[in-house]
Scaffold this active site. Structure first.
Site, mmCIF file in Angstrom:
data_model
loop_
_atom_site.group_PDB
_atom_site.id
_atom_site.type_symbol
_atom_site.label_atom_id
_atom_site.label_comp_id
_atom_site.label_asym_id
_atom_site.label_seq_id
_atom_site.Cartn_x
_atom_site.Cartn_y
_atom_site.Cartn_z
ATOM 1 C CD GLU A 46 -1.204 -2.322 2.224
ATOM 2 O OE1 GLU A 46 -0.006 -2.634 2.012
ATOM 3 O OE2 GLU A 46 -1.904 -2.903 3.059
ATOM 4 C CG ASP A 194 14.830 -38.559 -11.649
ATOM 5 O OD1 ASP A 194 14.923 -39.591 -12.345
ATOM 6 O OD2 ASP A 194 13.770 -37.934 -11.489
HETATM 7 C C1 AOF Z 1 3.716 -7.291 4.648
HETATM 8 N N1 AOF Z 1 3.639 -6.634 3.453
HETATM 9 O O1 AOF Z 1 2.532 -5.397 1.954
HETATM 10 C C2 AOF Z 1 1.417 -5.965 3.935
HETATM 11 C C3 AOF Z 1 1.479 -6.680 5.182
HETATM 12 O O2 AOF Z 1 6.244 -6.526 10.421
HETATM 13 P P1 AOF Z 1 5.536 -5.803 9.310
HETATM 14 O O3 AOF Z 1 5.323 -4.358 9.605
HETATM 15 O O4 AOF Z 1 6.211 -6.007 7.959
HETATM 16 O O5 AOF Z 1 4.040 -6.381 9.223
HETATM 17 C C4 AOF Z 1 3.755 -7.682 8.764
HETATM 18 C C5 AOF Z 1 2.252 -7.919 8.772
HETATM 19 O O6 AOF Z 1 1.579 -6.840 8.136
HETATM 20 C C6 AOF Z 1 1.851 -9.143 7.968
HETATM 21 O O7 AOF Z 1 1.834 -10.305 8.764
HETATM 22 C C7 AOF Z 1 0.439 -8.808 7.491
HETATM 23 O O8 AOF Z 1 -0.488 -9.187 8.477
HETATM 24 C C8 AOF Z 1 0.412 -7.281 7.417
HETATM 25 N N2 AOF Z 1 0.401 -6.734 6.024
HETATM 26 N N3 AOF Z 1 2.652 -7.315 5.482
HETATM 27 O O9 AOF Z 1 4.759 -7.873 4.971
HETATM 28 C C9 AOF Z 1 2.545 -5.974 3.063
HETATM 29 N N4 AOF Z 1 0.321 -5.278 3.566
HETATM 30 ZN ZN ZN Z 2 0.902 -2.675 6.049
#
Ligand code: AOF
Ligand code: ZN
Length: 355
Positions: A46, A194
């Protein structure tokens, strides 16, 4: 949203344990920003899309494949960035199952943004199985089986030769596929026939190299096999039956592999999960594939269908309990893709998931 899912997939092999996420911002019918999560811990999809859109985000619609996060983890909360950017409407494909990050939809609504959940489409977000499986309350890893078969459903000819039923594009695709799993597995017969390496040698380098697993009930693997050659950082685990004597286990451990003792596939997979393996791509042979299917342990099938007939050979999926047509389980079609140039290869991969 279809475009957002396409973008999300660019994170294949690089984001686990976090999700692949894609985002597209549309203003007055035009795409003004795109983003995806490209690397574990890096910018969220985002935020990237909002940065690209700049002022054009004001009043626009954001299509995002996962509910925007509401927490501060490695990155700040996307919900707040969306509010600050002045986005008017957010369409979400899948709610966030991660309790630490969830709540973004409510926060957006509270700020006056129109939030819509897209109609559920298991096929569209099937690529995120690793992220979603972490919240699925299972004692087993997510299990996918990939088989390359002839039109008459043989995985090898009558002499046992299975290299190569499918063409070069399919081979490249398999290396891409491997990058998205926690482990790559085969049965010992395939490993020996293989002389497999089970490493990832494709265009995506996995952030964490998948563990290499061999199902070797009879303890036949020996140190000379290529999988033990030490040309990879990926560890090797050999699963043997309890009937395998200590000398054979020592020989396998001496080659640098871990040994797991299990007499059935369910417990073997459970041991892998306990060892931290969240997902396994099983690449054969047919007998292992059939046994996993018979024991109801398969979550996903990737069947590469090659345009040739063998007449006899080793059948894919042997040993499955016979079922009358009306009772046979129907799987969900997730994707059908032509691999490579039809003039050269013409292989098709069919991806199926459980309903
Ligand atoms: C992501 N990438 O684009 C979105 C996520 O530790 P953080 O801040 O990277 O947060 C991770 C969590 O954020 C992830 O488990 C998910 O629930 C939410 N969204 N996370 O890594 C993204 N939009
Ligand atoms: Zn986020």
């Amino acid at each position: 949203m279809r475009r957002a899912h396409e973008l999300a997939l660019r994170g294949w092999g690089r984001t686990f344990p976090n999700p692949m996420v894609g985002a597209v911002i549309v203003a007055a019918g035009d795409v003004v920003g795109e983003g995806w999560h490209g690397e574990y811990g890096g910018l969220h999809a985002e935020t990237v899309a909002i940065a690209g859109a700049g002022e054009r985000a004001r009043g626009a619609t954001l299509h995002v494949t996962l509910e925007p996060c509401a927490h501060t983890g490695k990155q700040p909360p996307c919900a707040d960035a969306i509010i600050a950017a002045g986005i008017a409407r957010v369409v979400i494909a899948v709610p966030d199952p991660n309790p630490a990050a969830a709540g973004g939809a409510d926060r957006l609504r509270a700020a006056g943004i129109v939030v819509e959940m897209a109609s559920p489409d298991p096929a569209a977000s099937a690529y995120n199985f690793r992220f979603l499986h972490q919240y699925a309350d299972s004692r087993l890893p997510y299990v996918a089986v990939k088989l390359a078969v002839s039109m008459d459903a043989m995985i090898a000819d009558a002499n046992g030769r299975s290299q190569w039923i499918s063409g070069t594009a399919a081979l490249e695709w398999v290396h891409w596929l491997r990058a998205g799993f926690g482990a790559i597995a085969v049965g010992a017969r395939t490993a020996v026939a293989d002389d497999v390496q089970l490493t990832v040698r494709g265009r995506v380098e996995p952030r964490i190299p998948p563990v290499r697993v061999i199902f070797d009930r009879r303890g036949t693997m020996s140190p000379g096999h290529r999988v033990f050659a030490g040309n990879s950082d990926a560890s090797v685990v050999v699963i043997v039956g309890s009937g395998v004597n200590q000398a054979a286990r020592d020989r396998i451990e001496g080659a640098g592999a871990g040994v797991v003792v299990a007499d059935a596939l369910g417990p073997a997979l459970e041991s892998l999960a306990i060892a931290g393996i969240d997902s396994v791509l099983v690449e054969g042979g047919g007998r292992l594939a059939g046994a996993l299917m018979r024991d109801n342990l398969v979550d996903r099938v990737y069947q590469v269908q090659a345009p040739r007939w063998l007449g006899s050979g080793i059948p894919a999926w042997p040993g499955i309990e016979p079922a009358a047509l009306g009772d046979a389980a129907r799987w969900r079609m997730l994707a059908v893709e032509l691999l490579g140039d039809p003039d050269i290869d013409s292989d098709v991969v069919i991806a199926l998931g459980r309903r």
